[in-house]
Design a protein around this motif. Sequence first.
Motif, short mmCIF file in Angstrom:
data_model
loop_
_atom_site.label_atom_id
_atom_site.label_comp_id
_atom_site.label_asym_id
_atom_site.label_seq_id
_atom_site.Cartn_x
_atom_site.Cartn_y
_atom_site.Cartn_z
N TRP A 1 -52.85 -32.79 -14.95
CA TRP A 1 -51.94 -32.11 -14.36
C TRP A 1 -50.59 -33.27 -14.28
CZ3 TRP A 1 -49.76 -32.95 -9.47
CH2 TRP A 1 -50.83 -34.62 -8.80
N ASP B 1 -45.88 -28.10 -9.83
CA ASP B 1 -46.13 -29.09 -10.41
C ASP B 1 -47.19 -28.11 -11.91
OD1 ASP B 1 -46.22 -31.40 -9.12
OD2 ASP B 1 -48.09 -30.68 -8.12
N ASP C 1 -46.61 -30.53 -1.91
CA ASP C 1 -45.83 -30.95 -1.99
C ASP C 1 -44.17 -29.99 -1.85
OD1 ASP C 1 -45.22 -31.30 -4.00
OD2 ASP C 1 -44.29 -33.07 -4.66
N GLN D 1 -60.60 -29.43 -5.65
CA GLN D 1 -59.69 -31.00 -5.15
C GLN D 1 -59.71 -31.55 -4.27
OE1 GLN D 1 -55.52 -31.82 -4.57
NE2 GLN D 1 -55.40 -29.67 -5.76
N THR E 1 -59.53 -35.13 -3.77
CA THR E 1 -58.17 -35.92 -3.56
C THR E 1 -57.63 -35.62 -4.60
OG1 THR E 1 -58.81 -37.91 -4.39
CG2 THR E 1 -59.63 -37.70 -2.07
N LEU E 2 -56.50 -36.95 -4.93
CA LEU E 2 -55.21 -35.77 -6.48
C LEU E 2 -55.72 -36.44 -7.11
CD1 LEU E 2 -52.34 -36.30 -4.47
CD2 LEU E 2 -53.02 -34.40 -6.15
N THR E 3 -57.13 -37.40 -6.76
CA THR E 3 -58.15 -38.49 -8.11
C THR E 3 -59.18 -37.53 -8.23
OG1 THR E 3 -57.90 -40.54 -6.47
CG2 THR E 3 -55.73 -40.65 -7.68
N HIS F 1 -51.62 -37.54 -14.49
CA HIS F 1 -52.69 -37.79 -14.00
C HIS F 1 -53.44 -37.09 -14.61
CE1 HIS F 1 -50.29 -39.15 -10.16
NE2 HIS F 1 -49.62 -38.18 -10.47
N ASP G 1 -48.25 -25.73 -7.36
CA ASP G 1 -48.06 -27.72 -6.00
C ASP G 1 -49.59 -27.44 -5.63
OD1 ASP G 1 -46.94 -29.37 -4.29
OD2 ASP G 1 -46.38 -27.62 -2.82
N GLU H 1 -47.30 -34.43 -12.12
CA GLU H 1 -46.45 -34.01 -10.84
C GLU H 1 -44.26 -34.18 -11.23
OE1 GLU H 1 -45.83 -36.81 -7.24
OE2 GLU H 1 -47.45 -37.48 -9.05
N ASP I 1 -50.00 -31.13 -5.20
CA ASP I 1 -49.95 -32.26 -4.83
C ASP I 1 -49.48 -31.79 -2.81
OD1 ASP I 1 -47.74 -31.69 -5.70
OD2 ASP I 1 -47.05 -33.77 -6.23
N ASP J 1 -56.10 -26.90 -0.33
CA ASP J 1 -54.85 -26.72 -1.63
C ASP J 1 -55.92 -26.13 -2.92
OD1 ASP J 1 -57.64 -27.69 -2.08
OD2 ASP J 1 -56.89 -30.34 -1.43
#
Length: 377
Positions: A113, A105, A101, A175, A177-179, A131, A97, A115, A99, A151
């Motif tokens: 990765w 993933d 949520d 990580q 952030t996700l980006t 991504h 997981d 989503e 992200d 995370d």
Amino acid sequence: MSNKFFILVPAITALLMILACGKKNARPQLFFKYHRIDTGVPNNPWAKMAADLDQDGLNDIVIGGQKGPLVWHKSPDWLQYPIADGGYNTVDGECGDLDGDGDMDVVMGGLFWYENPGNLAANPQQNWVAHKIADHPTHDVEAADMDGDGDLDIVTRNQSEFGASAGNTIHVWTQETLTHWPETVIECPHGEGIALADMDADGDTDMVTGGTWFENTGDGVWSGHFFADWHKNAMVKVADINGDNRADVVLTPSELAGQFYRISWFEAPGDPRSAGWTEHVILDSVECVVHSLTPADFNGDRATDIGYAEMHQGSDPDRVVVLINTNMGKDWQEFFLSDKGSHGLLSSDLNGDGVPDILGANWSSEYQPVEVWFSMK
């Protein structure tokens, strides 16, 4: 061909107790039911994963072809659905997981990765969003919380054979952030293979290669601890083999055809940072094509067994085998599953009966269906 091809594994292959090594009495019962997923795609199924993607309580199967596509097979009917056309560059992947949520993933080397769109149980045909993390070809991909912030981070390693000559570094992608995934590079000897585990029981995740484990100090510095002199190309897994609640290491030689080496497990000492690791040789000579290694309790006796397989490019027969741990890692009984070879074996409960099953597929050759051996109680 239909993807609903079920047979019981014949008695001359793997209902059996043939070719026992170690103790030859008190043989445990071990039975498998064979299932072949043969949809014809993807070609050259390099990456194999298992996770509950649609949150129905059953683990699904994820397969990534050499040049795509990346697909998932929904348990228990194993119907195939798309994730991505391709574009990654790897023989490995990982589910997690990313992200936060609540659904699983998929991470693929390359480095991407994918989503999970959610609600796959109701609509399995939904589009997954890709991504990109970096332009980064890999051989090995793992995911875990490496920095303790809650995370998932990603750990990768390439290989040093076949002209790559890039297996002398480990890459930790943190990580933020996700980006945004800052990269830390750790030097290691040339080769391939990596595993993640808490080697020193201090609550964080360390990294293990074929002979050295790297301690997560929590400050961005990774301290290397030598534990074995091993073939540079290794499949690496961590498991408690002798039941002492310590993190032991199992190694197989993963490359190259025509070379021979051994399969061993290394017993962790009280202080894993010390030089007191003990090697226990399981098989003293195998061809260096054992690119599959999966420890699990396959017969329900609470001891960790070992599944392994030879790749198809080795000398025939290309064996797929389960080794049953019968005496705290001192004796092993060998159960033969197939002579057609496999690559990237993994163990996962794929039918929800609480027993680990075995998943694999040849990475190439004329014979490359996705195969499952269901452990039978």
